[in-house]
Motif scaffolding. Sequence first.
Motif, PDB file in Angstrom:
ATOM      1  N   ASP A   1      -4.486  -5.568  -0.802  1.00 37.57           N
ATOM      2  CA  ASP A   1      -3.854  -4.874   0.209  1.00 37.57           C
ATOM      3  C   ASP A   1      -4.762  -5.210   1.139  1.00 37.57           C
ATOM      4  OD1 ASP A   1      -2.582  -2.757   1.814  1.00 37.57           O
ATOM      5  OD2 ASP A   1      -3.618  -1.369   1.247  1.00 37.57           O
TER       6      ASP A   1
ATOM      7  N   GLY B   1       0.134   2.464  -5.175  1.00 36.27           N
ATOM      8  CA  GLY B   1       0.183   1.996  -4.169  1.00 36.27           C
ATOM      9  C   GLY B   1       2.014   1.417  -3.070  1.00 36.27           C
ATOM     10  N   ASP B   2       1.247   2.032  -2.140  1.00 34.93           N
ATOM     11  CA  ASP B   2       2.241   0.811  -1.004  1.00 34.93           C
ATOM     12  C   ASP B   2       1.209   0.128   0.160  1.00 34.93           C
ATOM     13  OD1 ASP B   2       4.473   0.478   0.526  1.00 34.93           O
ATOM     14  OD2 ASP B   2       5.074   2.547   0.210  1.00 34.93           O
ATOM     15  N   PRO B   3       1.619  -1.361   0.261  1.00 33.63           N
ATOM     16  CA  PRO B   3       3.202  -1.903  -0.156  1.00 33.63           C
ATOM     17  C   PRO B   3       2.299  -2.716  -1.480  1.00 33.63           C
ATOM     18  CG  PRO B   3       1.466  -3.167   1.379  1.00 33.63           C
ATOM     19  CD  PRO B   3       0.871  -1.418   1.551  1.00 33.63           C
ATOM     20  N   GLU B   4       0.927  -2.941  -2.009  1.00 29.23           N
ATOM     21  CA  GLU B   4       1.239  -3.319  -3.799  1.00 29.23           C
ATOM     22  C   GLU B   4       2.000  -3.373  -4.473  1.00 29.23           C
ATOM     23  OE1 GLU B   4      -1.051  -1.242  -1.592  1.00 29.23           O
ATOM     24  OE2 GLU B   4      -3.217  -1.404  -2.807  1.00 29.23           O
TER      25      GLU B   4
ATOM     26  N   ARG C   1      -0.526   7.304  -7.851  1.00 25.68           N
ATOM     27  CA  ARG C   1       1.163   6.540  -8.146  1.00 25.68           C
ATOM     28  C   ARG C   1       1.006   5.426  -7.181  1.00 25.68           C
ATOM     29  NH1 ARG C   1      -0.545   5.398  -3.150  1.00 25.68           N
ATOM     30  NH2 ARG C   1      -1.963   6.805  -1.364  1.00 25.68           N
TER      31      ARG C   1
ATOM     32  N   GLY D   1      -1.740   2.696   6.098  1.00 26.66           N
ATOM     33  CA  GLY D   1      -1.448   2.644   4.885  1.00 26.66           C
ATOM     34  C   GLY D   1      -0.849   1.163   4.097  1.00 26.66           C
TER      35      GLY D   1
ATOM     36  N   TYR E   1      -4.362   5.572  -9.665  1.00 23.01           N
ATOM     37  CA  TYR E   1      -5.006   3.684  -8.623  1.00 23.01           C
ATOM     38  C   TYR E   1      -6.094   3.339  -8.503  1.00 23.01           C
ATOM     39  CZ  TYR E   1      -4.388   1.641  -3.263  1.00 23.01           C
ATOM     40  OH  TYR E   1      -4.571   0.670  -2.554  1.00 23.01           O
TER      41      TYR E   1
ATOM     42  N   LYS F   1      -5.266  -3.925   4.667  1.00 25.43           N
ATOM     43  CA  LYS F   1      -5.046  -2.024   5.568  1.00 25.43           C
ATOM     44  C   LYS F   1      -5.673  -2.157   7.271  1.00 25.43           C
ATOM     45  CE  LYS F   1      -6.495   0.973   1.361  1.00 25.43           C
ATOM     46  NZ  LYS F   1      -7.349   0.348   0.156  1.00 25.43           N
TER      47      LYS F   1
ATOM     48  N   ASN G   1      -5.710   7.166  -5.977  1.00 20.81           N
ATOM     49  CA  ASN G   1      -4.923   7.507  -5.933  1.00 20.81           C
ATOM     50  C   ASN G   1      -3.531   7.585  -7.469  1.00 20.81           C
ATOM     51  OD1 ASN G   1      -5.211   7.276  -2.766  1.00 20.81           O
ATOM     52  ND2 ASN G   1      -4.286   5.140  -3.114  1.00 20.81           N
TER      53      ASN G   1
HETATM   54  N1  GLY Z   1      -2.044   0.331   0.010  1.00 19.41           N
HETATM   55  C1  GLY Z   1      -2.608   1.742   0.570  1.00 19.41           C
HETATM   56  C2  GLY Z   1      -1.692   2.955  -0.516  1.00 19.41           C
HETATM   57  O1  GLY Z   1      -0.598   2.774  -1.080  1.00 19.41           O
HETATM   58  O2  GLY Z   1      -2.671   3.927  -0.681  1.00 19.41           O
END
Ligand code: GLY
Length: 408
Positions: free
Chosen positions: A202, A279-282, A277, A216, A259, A204, A275
């Motif tokens: 990612d 990951g966003d955007p992975e 849930r 994010g 995560y 950041k 985390n």
């Molecule tokens: N890519 C970081 C997150 O989902 O927290």
Amino acid sequence: MKILLLGSGGREHAIGRALSVDPAVTELHAAPGNPGLAGIATLHAADPASPSAMVDLAGSLGVDLVVVGPEAPLVAGVADALREAGFATFGPGAAAAELEGSKAFAKEVMLAAGVPTAAARVCESLDQVEAALDEFGAPYVVKNDGLAAGKGVVVTDDRQAAVEHAESCGRVVIEDFLDGPEVSLFAICDGERAVALLPAQDYKRVGNGDEGPNTGGMGAYSPLDWADADLSDRIMAEVVAPTLAEMRRRGTPFIGLLYAGLALTSKGLRVVEFNVRFGDPETQAVLALLKTPLAGVLDAAARGRLADLDPLEWREGAAVVIVEAAEGYPGPPVTGSPIELPEDEVDAYVLQAGTRLDGDQLVSAGGRVLGVVGRGAHVTEARDNAYALLAKVNLEGGFHRDDIGVAH
Ligand code: GLY
């Protein structure tokens, strides 16, 4: 299988897209969803963080599986309420979601489980903050203890900025800086067992060359052609398995996606954060490569049956996602700007995150507005495909990084 997907971001659009092409999925519902999901799911205007509203919705739809996308509903106990009401649910209960909900709790679990991570101090007063900053020195790493929508972490050489961030958060975790490239590994967990997805990376910081404040996430790619072939196996053995065992020992088994955000330091791998849930955007890059139908994988985890699952299959090649953000992000973004989207292509497509419809016009509604995904034989080709499609996107004031997938 009838599935209810909770959430409304780019991550949920990516999950929904994968579920929508799974032949086992007969109906896909989303709450609240976004205009991108509207094309593939039935949307329900309900609050995904309300346990009672989600139990009512799952009941009225008669779904077979609920997939909880974002962290806030998990920390609020939505997965507990759904499981208590008898719904197979992909996502940890509130107690296990504290792995993301409290950085201090995550550190405590890692210590108990023998998981390698940075030394850290939990600080609640200015004196404690000053002492921890002195102990670890620059660069200073200051993390809000609680959820902060991806913006709780400040890494800076500026001591005053570190102190100001700590004061704005209240309770913080201050830790030793970890050098080396960062990696995200997602493990699908059924409480006892875990299956790894492909590692991703990612970006950041908001600007090219990793300049500017944390966000994010401005883009990602997968797989990591530069990483050792046994990287996933090591992370599963050194991080995921002991964490799952510790959560089981505490009577709060982890069901859902764990995560692991890691740094590959000169002293070995270290967990930067957990985390609970996708990951966003992975996720947008990782799911672009998954060949195994997703619904069966999430369903097996939700029902404690990962042992019955065949090994995951992956497409050859690589995927890259580039985030198109709104002017002002990661500060308050300009919203309401019209968006024009190109048609999806064979190896490139657009996922929606912070969007909404204003009449018939798609407009921006958040900081990270779109994720443009490209696939290719290797990262360079995937990146070229993503940037070529992104060049056809029109978002007034929008911006993106130009170096996603270039450097690690
Ligand atoms: N890519 C970081 C997150 O989902 O927290």
